[in-house]
Motif scaffolding. Structure first.
Motif, mmCIF file in Angstrom:
data_model
loop_
_atom_site.group_PDB
_atom_site.id
_atom_site.type_symbol
_atom_site.label_atom_id
_atom_site.label_comp_id
_atom_site.label_asym_id
_atom_site.label_seq_id
_atom_site.Cartn_x
_atom_site.Cartn_y
_atom_site.Cartn_z
ATOM 1 N N HIS A 4 -6.675 16.845 18.228
ATOM 2 C CA HIS A 4 -5.879 16.454 17.301
ATOM 3 C C HIS A 4 -5.438 15.252 16.824
ATOM 4 N N GLU A 25 -5.599 14.919 12.906
ATOM 5 C CA GLU A 25 -4.280 15.651 12.416
ATOM 6 C C GLU A 25 -3.008 14.517 12.595
ATOM 7 N N HIS A 26 -3.077 13.794 13.675
ATOM 8 C CA HIS A 26 -1.815 12.795 13.704
ATOM 9 C C HIS A 26 -2.041 11.694 12.817
ATOM 10 N N ARG A 27 -3.350 11.141 12.652
ATOM 11 C CA ARG A 27 -3.491 9.970 11.713
ATOM 12 C C ARG A 27 -3.432 10.749 10.360
ATOM 13 N N GLU A 28 -3.673 11.606 9.956
ATOM 14 C CA GLU A 28 -3.300 12.086 8.512
ATOM 15 C C GLU A 28 -1.872 12.343 8.479
ATOM 16 N N LYS A 29 -1.016 12.793 9.383
ATOM 17 C CA LYS A 29 0.209 12.980 9.184
ATOM 18 C C LYS A 29 0.959 11.473 9.212
ATOM 19 N N VAL A 30 0.397 10.568 9.801
ATOM 20 C CA VAL A 30 1.160 9.181 9.862
ATOM 21 C C VAL A 30 0.804 8.681 8.622
ATOM 22 N N GLN A 53 0.256 10.108 5.452
ATOM 23 C CA GLN A 53 1.325 10.655 4.624
ATOM 24 C C GLN A 53 2.597 10.090 4.725
ATOM 25 N N LEU A 54 3.283 9.865 5.871
ATOM 26 C CA LEU A 54 4.504 9.374 6.044
ATOM 27 C C LEU A 54 4.613 7.869 5.661
#
Length: 93
Positions: free
Chosen positions: A80, A83-88, A90-91
């Protein structure tokens, strides 16, 4: 005052006695060395000849290491991590 001959005789007698008991001399010298190693620094501090070392602060370094390690595990996790890198990302953007 003792003469040279008397001193030589006394030295010879001490050396002869020491040669008969080498294990006791080794043990005594070890005890003396350990005692000096323990008490000499303490005596130097108490007499003001040396200053005790300051305690090192290891807490902040340990905390930083924990944070870095946890962050690395969060972002580099095989399943995962992306996914975590993409979420951060985006934030942040």
């Amino acid at each position: 005052m003792l003469g040279k001959k008397t001193k030589g005789k006394a030295g010879f007698k001490v050396a002869k006695a020491a040669a008969k008991r080498p294990q006791q001399i080794v043990r005594a010298s070890r005890i003396l060395g350990e005692t000096l190693a323990v008490t000499a620094p303490r005596a130097a501090y108490e007499l003001g000849l040396a200053e005790p070392s300051k305690p090192k602060r290891t807490g902040p370094g340990v905390a930083a290491g924990i944070v870095i390690g946890a962050g690395a595990m969060y972002f580099l996790e095989p399943e995962h991590g992306s996914e975590h890198r993409e979420k951060v990302a985006q934030l942040v953007s």
